[in-house]
Design a protein around this motif. Structure first.
Motif, PDB file in Angstrom:
ATOM      1  N   VAL A  57       0.814  -1.303  -0.005  1.00 52.11           N
ATOM      2  CA  VAL A  57       0.072   0.023   0.030  1.00 52.11           C
ATOM      3  C   VAL A  57       0.954   1.272   0.089  1.00 52.11           C
ATOM      4  N   CYS A  58       0.554   2.220  -0.940  1.00 56.57           N
ATOM      5  CA  CYS A  58       1.169   3.509  -0.864  1.00 56.57           C
ATOM      6  C   CYS A  58       0.056   4.646  -0.392  1.00 56.57           C
ATOM      7  N   ASP A  69      -4.588  10.299   1.436  1.00 57.55           N
ATOM      8  CA  ASP A  69      -5.033   9.598   0.412  1.00 57.55           C
ATOM      9  C   ASP A  69      -4.334   8.253   0.429  1.00 57.55           C
ATOM     10  N   VAL A  70      -4.853   7.242   0.260  1.00 61.58           N
ATOM     11  CA  VAL A  70      -4.517   5.845  -0.064  1.00 61.58           C
ATOM     12  C   VAL A  70      -4.389   5.916  -1.434  1.00 61.58           C
ATOM     13  N   ASN A  71      -3.349   5.822  -2.039  1.00 61.27           N
ATOM     14  CA  ASN A  71      -3.308   5.986  -3.781  1.00 61.27           C
ATOM     15  C   ASN A  71      -2.949   4.771  -4.424  1.00 61.27           C
ATOM     16  N   ASP A  72      -2.482   3.798  -3.888  1.00 66.88           N
ATOM     17  CA  ASP A  72      -2.172   2.464  -4.706  1.00 66.88           C
ATOM     18  C   ASP A  72      -2.303   1.259  -3.787  1.00 66.88           C
ATOM     19  N   LEU A  73      -2.971   0.402  -4.259  1.00 66.08           N
ATOM     20  CA  LEU A  73      -2.823  -1.005  -3.683  1.00 66.08           C
ATOM     21  C   LEU A  73      -2.564  -2.099  -4.481  1.00 66.08           C
ATOM     22  N   THR A  84      -6.341  -3.440   5.334  1.00 65.02           N
ATOM     23  CA  THR A  84      -4.967  -2.706   5.316  1.00 65.02           C
ATOM     24  C   THR A  84      -5.200  -0.972   5.215  1.00 65.02           C
ATOM     25  N   VAL A  85      -6.181  -0.602   4.680  1.00 64.96           N
ATOM     26  CA  VAL A  85      -6.474   0.704   4.367  1.00 64.96           C
ATOM     27  C   VAL A  85      -6.798   1.398   5.711  1.00 64.96           C
ATOM     28  N   GLU A  86      -7.569   0.600   6.408  1.00 70.61           N
ATOM     29  CA  GLU A  86      -8.241   0.989   7.712  1.00 70.61           C
ATOM     30  C   GLU A  86      -7.135   1.273   8.566  1.00 70.61           C
ATOM     31  N   ALA A  87      -6.129   0.226   8.706  1.00 69.75           N
ATOM     32  CA  ALA A  87      -4.888   0.346   9.587  1.00 69.75           C
ATOM     33  C   ALA A  87      -4.048   1.564   9.212  1.00 69.75           C
ATOM     34  N   ILE A  88      -4.043   1.745   7.863  1.00 67.84           N
ATOM     35  CA  ILE A  88      -2.946   2.920   7.453  1.00 67.84           C
ATOM     36  C   ILE A  88      -3.677   4.106   7.878  1.00 67.84           C
ATOM     37  N   ARG A  89      -4.913   4.377   7.614  1.00 58.60           N
ATOM     38  CA  ARG A  89      -5.516   5.568   8.256  1.00 58.60           C
ATOM     39  C   ARG A  89      -5.608   5.741   9.569  1.00 58.60           C
ATOM     40  N   ALA A  90      -5.848   4.681  10.123  1.00 59.59           N
ATOM     41  CA  ALA A  90      -5.772   4.848  11.865  1.00 59.59           C
ATOM     42  C   ALA A  90      -4.237   4.826  12.527  1.00 59.59           C
ATOM     43  N   VAL A 103       7.397  18.120   4.812  1.00 59.00           N
ATOM     44  CA  VAL A 103       6.685  18.226   3.473  1.00 59.00           C
ATOM     45  C   VAL A 103       5.671  16.958   3.304  1.00 59.00           C
ATOM     46  N   ASP A 104       4.624  17.204   2.414  1.00 58.83           N
ATOM     47  CA  ASP A 104       4.014  16.219   1.898  1.00 58.83           C
ATOM     48  C   ASP A 104       4.618  15.279   0.993  1.00 58.83           C
ATOM     49  N   SER A 105       4.401  14.024   1.291  1.00 62.69           N
ATOM     50  CA  SER A 105       5.189  13.056   0.531  1.00 62.69           C
ATOM     51  C   SER A 105       4.122  11.725   0.506  1.00 62.69           C
ATOM     52  N   THR A 106       4.967  10.672  -0.430  1.00 62.37           N
ATOM     53  CA  THR A 106       4.172   9.315  -0.431  1.00 62.37           C
ATOM     54  C   THR A 106       5.156   8.386   0.217  1.00 62.37           C
ATOM     55  N   ALA A 107       4.403   7.544   0.964  1.00 64.37           N
ATOM     56  CA  ALA A 107       5.084   6.487   1.794  1.00 64.37           C
ATOM     57  C   ALA A 107       4.628   4.860   1.349  1.00 64.37           C
ATOM     58  N   CYS A 108       5.043   4.004   1.594  1.00 65.68           N
ATOM     59  CA  CYS A 108       4.579   2.532   1.127  1.00 65.68           C
ATOM     60  C   CYS A 108       4.910   1.625   2.331  1.00 65.68           C
ATOM     61  N   ARG A 109       4.083   0.691   2.382  1.00 66.49           N
ATOM     62  CA  ARG A 109       4.233  -0.316   3.378  1.00 66.49           C
ATOM     63  C   ARG A 109       3.800  -1.548   2.660  1.00 66.49           C
TER      64      ARG A 109
END
Length: 116
Positions: A57-58, A69-73, A84-90, A103-109
């Motif tokens: 997930v990114c 925003d969750v932008n890639d699965l 997975t999305v619920e865990a990231i948002r929490a 800064v704003d950025s993108t992370a992945c796990r």
């Protein structure tokens, strides 16, 4: 006949960082860091059917460390997408820092789901 997990106590999930490629021109002092990672809930139906899996997930994190925003699965089975999305948002993150500024950025796990 395979033996599947029978209780939520047998269900497991882990998460690890997966860093997206950055443009060479970007000087990142610090990448996004996890402050508190919420554990995803192993779907009961997956547990009952013996389904294991993995989700990459990114997501976008703002300059305050908030996921906006969750932008890639990419998942081995979409049954794991929602938890997975619920865990990231929490979860709570520290933002990336570029040239001393948050800064704003993108992370992945990567989340892995399995049972004992």
């Amino acid at each position: 006949m395979p033996v599947f997990a029978q209780s939520p106590e047998q269900a497991k999930s882990t998460s690890e960082e997966f860093a997206p490629e950055l443009e060479e021109s970007e000087h990142v002092d610090e990448r996004v860091k996890v402050r508190s990672l919420a554990a995803p809930v192993y779907p009961q139906s997956a547990l009952e059917k013996g389904i294991t899996g993995r989700v990459v997930v990114c997501f976008d994190v703002d300059d305050l460390g908030i996921v906006y925003d969750v932008n890639d699965l990419e998942s081995s089975n979409d049954i794991f997408d929602k938890p997975t999305v619920e865990a990231i948002r929490a979860s709570l993150f520290s933002p990336a820092v570029v040239k001393g500024e948050s800064v704003d950025s993108t992370a992945c796990r990567i989340f892995k789901y399995w049972y004992d």
